[in-house]
Design a protein around this motif. Structure first.
Motif, PDB file in Angstrom:
ATOM      1  N   ARG A  23      52.429  30.962  60.958  1.00 31.29           N
ATOM      2  CA  ARG A  23      52.674  30.470  59.603  1.00 31.29           C
ATOM      3  C   ARG A  23      52.707  31.642  58.618  1.00 31.29           C
ATOM      4  NH1 ARG A  23      51.082  25.297  58.425  1.00 31.29           N
ATOM      5  NH2 ARG A  23      49.829  26.025  56.661  1.00 31.29           N
ATOM      6  N   VAL A  24      53.817  31.778  57.907  1.00 34.69           N
ATOM      7  CA  VAL A  24      54.029  32.941  57.040  1.00 34.69           C
ATOM      8  C   VAL A  24      54.244  32.516  55.595  1.00 34.69           C
ATOM      9  CG1 VAL A  24      55.524  34.921  56.572  1.00 34.69           C
ATOM     10  CG2 VAL A  24      54.998  34.292  58.939  1.00 34.69           C
ATOM     11  N   LEU A  25      53.587  33.213  54.683  1.00 38.54           N
ATOM     12  CA  LEU A  25      53.791  33.055  53.245  1.00 38.54           C
ATOM     13  C   LEU A  25      54.495  34.301  52.728  1.00 38.54           C
ATOM     14  CD1 LEU A  25      53.144  31.640  50.454  1.00 38.54           C
ATOM     15  CD2 LEU A  25      51.041  33.004  50.446  1.00 38.54           C
ATOM     16  N   ILE A  26      55.542  34.118  51.915  1.00 34.68           N
ATOM     17  CA  ILE A  26      56.286  35.230  51.322  1.00 34.68           C
ATOM     18  C   ILE A  26      55.927  35.333  49.844  1.00 34.68           C
ATOM     19  CG2 ILE A  26      58.564  36.141  50.741  1.00 34.68           C
ATOM     20  CD1 ILE A  26      59.656  34.545  53.140  1.00 34.68           C
ATOM     21  N   ALA A  27      55.536  36.527  49.395  1.00 31.46           N
ATOM     22  CA  ALA A  27      55.199  36.741  47.982  1.00 31.46           C
ATOM     23  C   ALA A  27      55.969  37.949  47.454  1.00 31.46           C
ATOM     24  CB  ALA A  27      53.694  36.945  47.822  1.00 31.46           C
ATOM     25  N   ASP A  28      56.943  37.685  46.591  1.00 33.83           N
ATOM     26  CA  ASP A  28      57.770  38.745  46.017  1.00 33.83           C
ATOM     27  C   ASP A  28      58.403  38.213  44.741  1.00 33.83           C
ATOM     28  OD1 ASP A  28      60.348  40.455  45.664  1.00 33.83           O
ATOM     29  OD2 ASP A  28      59.221  41.528  47.202  1.00 33.83           O
ATOM     30  N   ASP A  29      58.515  39.052  43.724  1.00 34.24           N
ATOM     31  CA  ASP A  29      59.053  38.561  42.454  1.00 34.24           C
ATOM     32  C   ASP A  29      60.573  38.572  42.396  1.00 34.24           C
ATOM     33  OD1 ASP A  29      58.830  41.373  42.476  1.00 34.24           O
ATOM     34  OD2 ASP A  29      58.920  41.475  40.301  1.00 34.24           O
ATOM     35  N   HIS A  30      61.243  39.011  43.450  1.00 33.98           N
ATOM     36  CA  HIS A  30      62.703  39.007  43.490  1.00 33.98           C
ATOM     37  C   HIS A  30      63.187  37.848  44.366  1.00 33.98           C
ATOM     38  CE1 HIS A  30      61.896  43.236  42.302  1.00 33.98           C
ATOM     39  NE2 HIS A  30      62.942  43.025  41.525  1.00 33.98           N
ATOM     40  N   ALA A  31      63.813  36.865  43.726  1.00 37.48           N
ATOM     41  CA  ALA A  31      64.246  35.654  44.439  1.00 37.48           C
ATOM     42  C   ALA A  31      65.232  35.977  45.556  1.00 37.48           C
ATOM     43  CB  ALA A  31      64.873  34.661  43.456  1.00 37.48           C
ATOM     44  N   LEU A  32      66.124  36.940  45.319  1.00 36.37           N
ATOM     45  CA  LEU A  32      67.126  37.285  46.325  1.00 36.37           C
ATOM     46  C   LEU A  32      66.461  37.874  47.568  1.00 36.37           C
ATOM     47  CD1 LEU A  32      70.155  37.309  46.894  1.00 36.37           C
ATOM     48  CD2 LEU A  32      70.255  39.621  45.930  1.00 36.37           C
ATOM     49  N   PHE A  33      65.446  38.714  47.358  1.00 32.74           N
ATOM     50  CA  PHE A  33      64.750  39.301  48.501  1.00 32.74           C
ATOM     51  C   PHE A  33      63.979  38.227  49.262  1.00 32.74           C
ATOM     52  CE2 PHE A  33      61.172  41.528  50.535  1.00 32.74           C
ATOM     53  CZ  PHE A  33      61.890  42.445  51.298  1.00 32.74           C
ATOM     54  N   ARG A  34      63.348  37.306  48.533  1.00 31.76           N
ATOM     55  CA  ARG A  34      62.642  36.209  49.211  1.00 31.76           C
ATOM     56  C   ARG A  34      63.610  35.381  50.046  1.00 31.76           C
ATOM     57  NH1 ARG A  34      60.534  35.120  44.094  1.00 31.76           N
ATOM     58  NH2 ARG A  34      61.494  33.038  44.108  1.00 31.76           N
ATOM     59  N   ARG A  35      64.790  35.140  49.496  1.00 35.42           N
ATOM     60  CA  ARG A  35      65.793  34.362  50.221  1.00 35.42           C
ATOM     61  C   ARG A  35      66.221  35.089  51.491  1.00 35.42           C
ATOM     62  NH1 ARG A  35      67.528  29.988  52.477  1.00 35.42           N
ATOM     63  NH2 ARG A  35      69.795  29.841  52.650  1.00 35.42           N
ATOM     64  N   GLY A  36      66.372  36.406  51.410  1.00 33.65           N
ATOM     65  CA  GLY A  36      66.737  37.180  52.589  1.00 33.65           C
ATOM     66  C   GLY A  36      65.679  37.087  53.673  1.00 33.65           C
ATOM     67  N   LEU A  37      64.411  37.197  53.262  1.00 32.74           N
ATOM     68  CA  LEU A  37      63.320  37.067  54.233  1.00 32.74           C
ATOM     69  C   LEU A  37      63.290  35.669  54.840  1.00 32.74           C
ATOM     70  CD1 LEU A  37      60.237  38.867  52.621  1.00 32.74           C
ATOM     71  CD2 LEU A  37      61.603  39.622  54.561  1.00 32.74           C
ATOM     72  N   GLU A  38      63.517  34.671  53.995  1.00 33.33           N
ATOM     73  CA  GLU A  38      63.526  33.289  54.482  1.00 33.33           C
ATOM     74  C   GLU A  38      64.580  33.099  55.564  1.00 33.33           C
ATOM     75  OE1 GLU A  38      64.099  28.741  52.691  1.00 33.33           O
ATOM     76  OE2 GLU A  38      64.230  30.485  51.371  1.00 33.33           O
ATOM     77  N   MET A  39      65.764  33.690  55.372  1.00 35.81           N
ATOM     78  CA  MET A  39      66.840  33.571  56.350  1.00 35.81           C
ATOM     79  C   MET A  39      66.473  34.282  57.652  1.00 35.81           C
ATOM     80  SD  MET A  39      70.098  34.118  53.791  1.00 35.81           S
ATOM     81  CE  MET A  39      71.308  34.053  55.117  1.00 35.81           C
ATOM     82  N   VAL A  40      65.824  35.443  57.547  1.00 34.33           N
ATOM     83  CA  VAL A  40      65.401  36.175  58.747  1.00 34.33           C
ATOM     84  C   VAL A  40      64.390  35.352  59.539  1.00 34.33           C
ATOM     85  CG1 VAL A  40      64.130  38.201  59.578  1.00 34.33           C
ATOM     86  CG2 VAL A  40      65.885  38.468  57.815  1.00 34.33           C
ATOM     87  N   LEU A  41      63.409  34.780  58.834  1.00 31.74           N
ATOM     88  CA  LEU A  41      62.362  34.011  59.509  1.00 31.74           C
ATOM     89  C   LEU A  41      62.891  32.707  60.082  1.00 31.74           C
ATOM     90  CD1 LEU A  41      59.326  34.441  57.076  1.00 31.74           C
ATOM     91  CD2 LEU A  41      60.033  35.899  58.972  1.00 31.74           C
TER      92      LEU A  41
END
Length: 226
Positions: A23-41
């Motif tokens: 279970r992973v939580l992503i914390a970053d203030d850049h929405a585009l970077f969070r979206r990229g991580l979400e796609m990778v995961l």
């Protein structure tokens, strides 16, 4: 905030079955970077994104709510920094392991992150495969660092090795494995490099930790070199 289908915190059992995803939580203030991580995961069946946060305060709240296994967190975020958030998470989500995922390889940031309780430190430009392997390695008890970050640790802490008690002296193989740790290699990579099994490396790591009186790879490298 995008949120996975993980069960609520109150329903989580204390003993996690091996078949359950990390279970992973992503914390970053850049929405585009969070979206990229979400796609990778999303492409990895062994990993589940349970939540996201856009600032440090929100990250602490989400960690307390979802009790993730792993937190991928930027250092510089609004409201409170990732380093401050990491310290706070030790209270509200003590079992969560934190990876600082950032563009910064400044020594001050690195060592503040380690002191805050972070278990790993990766640069944002790390390849997706490296990120996924690091999440799994951290979940198994490792402490992932990129080779660039490992070099920073070595440069800052490369002094005379502390005198060890006779019973604490490392064997040649243990010394070799510590060198691999300092290069930023994960357990599987060390096993491949030394032509030994994964379990053999884990066996030696346990003895290294016991002899150096540490609990993580980062601590082992820092104590042995500094």
């Amino acid at each position: 905030m995008s949120q996975g289908s993980g069960s609520p915190a109150g329903q989580r059992a204390s003993g996690k079955a091996s078949a359950e995803p990390i279970r992973v939580l992503i914390a970053d203030d850049h929405a585009l970077f969070r979206r990229g991580l979400e796609m990778v995961l999303a492409d990895e069946p062994d990993i589940e994104m349970v939540g996201q946060a856009s600032d440090g305060a929100e990250a602490v709240a989400r960690a307390g709510e979802f009790l993730p296994d792993i937190v991928l967190m930027d250092i510089r975020m609004p409201k409170i920094s990732g380093i401050e958030a990491a310290r706070a998470m030790k209270e509200c989500a003590p079992s969560a392991k934190i990876v600082m995922l950032t563009i910064s390889d400044e020594e001050e940031d690195l060592f503040e992150a380690i002191r805050s309780g972070a278990s790993g430190y990766l640069l944002k430009r790390s390849a997706p495969a490296k990120l996924l392997e690091s999440i799994k390695e951290l979940h198994r008890g490792g402490a992932p660092m990129t080779s660039e970050i490992a070099r920073k640790v070595i440069e800052s802490f490369f002094k005379a090795k502390p005198a060890a008690h006779p019973q604490d002296k490392l064997t040649a193989r243990e010394d070799e494995i510590l060198g691999c740790l300092a290069e930023g290699l994960v357990t599987k990579e060390i096993a491949d490099k030394l032509s030994v099994s994964y379990d053999t490396v884990r066996y030696h790591l346990k003895h290294i930790y016991d002899k150096l009186h540490v609990h993580s790879r980062t601590e082992a490298v820092i104590k042995y070199l500094g």
